[in-house]
Design an enzyme around this catalytic site. Structure first.
Site, PDB file in Angstrom:
ATOM      1  N   CYS A  13      -6.501  78.176 -73.455  1.00  0.00           N
ATOM      2  CA  CYS A  13      -8.007  77.686 -73.863  1.00  0.00           C
ATOM      3  C   CYS A  13      -7.405  76.871 -75.047  1.00  0.00           C
ATOM      4  CB  CYS A  13      -8.987  78.573 -74.045  1.00  0.00           C
ATOM      5  SG  CYS A  13      -8.709  79.757 -75.303  1.00  0.00           S
ATOM      6  N   HIS A  41      -3.270  87.991 -76.312  1.00  0.00           N
ATOM      7  CA  HIS A  41      -3.152  89.100 -75.539  1.00  0.00           C
ATOM      8  C   HIS A  41      -2.589  88.781 -74.370  1.00  0.00           C
ATOM      9  CE1 HIS A  41      -6.699  91.464 -77.655  1.00  0.00           C
ATOM     10  NE2 HIS A  41      -5.394  91.632 -78.373  1.00  0.00           N
ATOM     11  N   HIS A  73      -8.732  85.566 -82.772  1.00  0.00           N
ATOM     12  CA  HIS A  73      -9.884  86.373 -82.550  1.00  0.00           C
ATOM     13  C   HIS A  73     -10.726  86.573 -84.031  1.00  0.00           C
ATOM     14  CE1 HIS A  73      -7.467  88.547 -79.452  1.00  0.00           C
ATOM     15  NE2 HIS A  73      -8.255  87.799 -78.674  1.00  0.00           N
ATOM     16  N   GLU A 125     -12.301  90.597 -82.319  1.00  0.00           N
ATOM     17  CA  GLU A 125     -13.122  89.489 -82.472  1.00  0.00           C
ATOM     18  C   GLU A 125     -14.418  90.274 -82.797  1.00  0.00           C
ATOM     19  OE1 GLU A 125     -13.985  87.040 -79.111  1.00  0.00           O
ATOM     20  OE2 GLU A 125     -15.989  86.832 -80.036  1.00  0.00           O
ATOM     21  N   THR A 163     -17.348  85.929 -77.627  1.00  0.00           N
ATOM     22  CA  THR A 163     -17.133  84.635 -76.965  1.00  0.00           C
ATOM     23  C   THR A 163     -16.633  84.917 -75.441  1.00  0.00           C
ATOM     24  OG1 THR A 163     -14.909  84.807 -78.024  1.00  0.00           O
ATOM     25  CG2 THR A 163     -16.623  83.372 -78.851  1.00  0.00           C
ATOM     26  N   SER A 220      -6.336  91.669 -72.583  1.00  0.00           N
ATOM     27  CA  SER A 220      -7.021  90.416 -72.850  1.00  0.00           C
ATOM     28  C   SER A 220      -8.445  90.564 -72.161  1.00  0.00           C
ATOM     29  CB  SER A 220      -6.145  89.431 -71.868  1.00  0.00           C
ATOM     30  OG  SER A 220      -7.168  88.334 -71.742  1.00  0.00           O
ATOM     31  N   ASN A 222     -10.906  88.501 -71.781  1.00  0.00           N
ATOM     32  CA  ASN A 222     -11.423  87.479 -70.875  1.00  0.00           C
ATOM     33  C   ASN A 222     -10.677  87.983 -69.511  1.00  0.00           C
ATOM     34  OD1 ASN A 222      -9.491  84.992 -70.291  1.00  0.00           O
ATOM     35  ND2 ASN A 222      -9.165  85.677 -72.549  1.00  0.00           N
TER      36      ASN A 222
HETATM   37 FE1  F3S Z   1     -10.452  80.403 -76.338  1.00  0.00          FE
HETATM   38 FE2  F3S Z   1     -11.655  80.145 -78.672  1.00  0.00          FE
HETATM   39 FE3  F3S Z   1     -12.904  80.128 -76.204  1.00  0.00          FE
HETATM   40  S1  F3S Z   1      -9.749  81.286 -78.125  1.00  0.00           S
HETATM   41  S2  F3S Z   1     -11.718  81.500 -74.939  1.00  0.00           S
HETATM   42  S3  F3S Z   1     -11.617  78.517 -77.036  1.00  0.00           S
HETATM   43  S4  F3S Z   1     -13.473  81.196 -78.247  1.00  0.00           S
END
Ligand code: F3S
Length: 299
Positions: A13, A41, A73, A125, A163, A220, A222
């Site tokens: 990302c 991560h 983070h 975070e 986030t 991680s 996400n």
């Molecule tokens: Fe990446 Fe920042 Fe979103 S680290 S997942 S762009 S909050």
């Protein structure tokens, strides 16, 4: 040979790309660059950074005589103040989207709101957001009970999300708060758009395949969320961090396999896994000795 479908987007990302870029650029200017905890991560990224000389430190004292990279983070303000006191140079790679959440909670706290962060209380975070939100701020997860915490809640509440939170979980907490009848409830959807895009793509992918491999660091947030999304849709899923964890024998029984990846997983790792699955290799040995798919999924 199974058909392989890859959820898009894949690759880093914006925030992860930026953090890695800042750390690498730091190497050109400073003799020693270290990161405050793991920069991202993901094991492959950490290995590569380590090979280039960028290593994580746990204590600030270990970063003396070097420059410290703050990960995407973010970190509590007191860490930056301590760096200054110790004379440690800082490269702040806090993702701007994470920084935005910190600004929102600071503003809420200054306006007299009690901050509720929807997320995982032990995630770095969230810890940094809590530190910015001041006293009285608390963390809630979609599974948590509001009744247990209500006695210490104020009447003016400001809500933000980690986030990497999923929309459904965020909405569930907000719904609980709404039902509770606070005088005022301000809600800020601070879920990252990059995260939402990956979650939606993964949910969509899970519907059209027989099973899904989610690729990314085991710590991680996400990536773990993507695994939960597939699992809640009822499809078999395994979360692996690297191609070596792939148990080909188990996967080749599926006709359509989906691959989804977290925001800190390199695109090359996803490609490598897809290539392995596409290889016309028929497992012939030790099939019985392999764990069942159920066992792999449970890990
Ligand atoms: Fe990446 Fe920042 Fe979103 S680290 S997942 S762009 S909050």
């Amino acid at each position: 040979m199974p058909k392989i479908y890859i959820a898009q987007p894949t690759g880093f990302c914006f925030g992860v790309k930026r953090a890695i870029g800042l750390a690498k650029r730091g190497l050109k200017r400073y003799e020693r660059v270290c990161t405050y905890g793991e920069l991202v991560h993901n094991p492959q990224v950490l290995k590569q950074l380590g090979a280039e000389g960028i290593k994580p430190v746990r204590r600030l004292s270990e970063a003396k005589n070097g420059v410290l990279v703050i990960r995407a983070h973010g970190c509590p303000q007191k860490v930056l103040a301590e760096c200054k006191r110790l004379g440690i140079g800082v490269i702040d790679a806090t993702c701007p989207y994470v920084r935005r959440v910190q600004h929102v909670v600071q503003r809420l706290a200054a306006d007299g709101y009690q901050v509720v962060v929807v997320g995982e209380k032990n995630h770095p975070e969230v810890k940094a957001i809590l530190a910015a939100a001041g006293r009285g701020a608390r963390v809630m997860s979609p599974q948590g009970s509001l009744h247990q915490t209500n006695s210490r809640m104020h009447k003016k509440i400001g809500v933000v999300a980690q986030t990497t939170m999923d929309k459904a979980g965020f909405k569930a907490v907000v719904a609980k708060l709404l039902d509770f009848g606070y005088n005022e409830l301000r809600v800020f959807d601070t879920i990252c758009a990059e995260v939402t895009a990956r979650q939606e793509a993964t949910a969509c992918l899970a519907k059209k395949v027989d099973a899904v491999i989610v690729v990314g660091g085991k710590n991680s947030a996400n990536t773990s969320r993507l695994t939960q999304i597939v699992r809640s849709g009822g499809k078999p899923v395994a979360h692996i961090a690297e191609p070596a964890e792939l148990q080909l024998e188990l996967w080749l029984r599926f006709k359509r396999i989906g691959i989804a990846a977290g925001a800190s997983t390199p695109a090359e790792v996803v490609k490598e896994i897809a290539q392995i699955l596409r290889m016309p290799v028929v497992p012939t040995t030790r099939h019985e000795a392999q764990p069942s798919f159920k066992e792999v999924v449970k890990r």
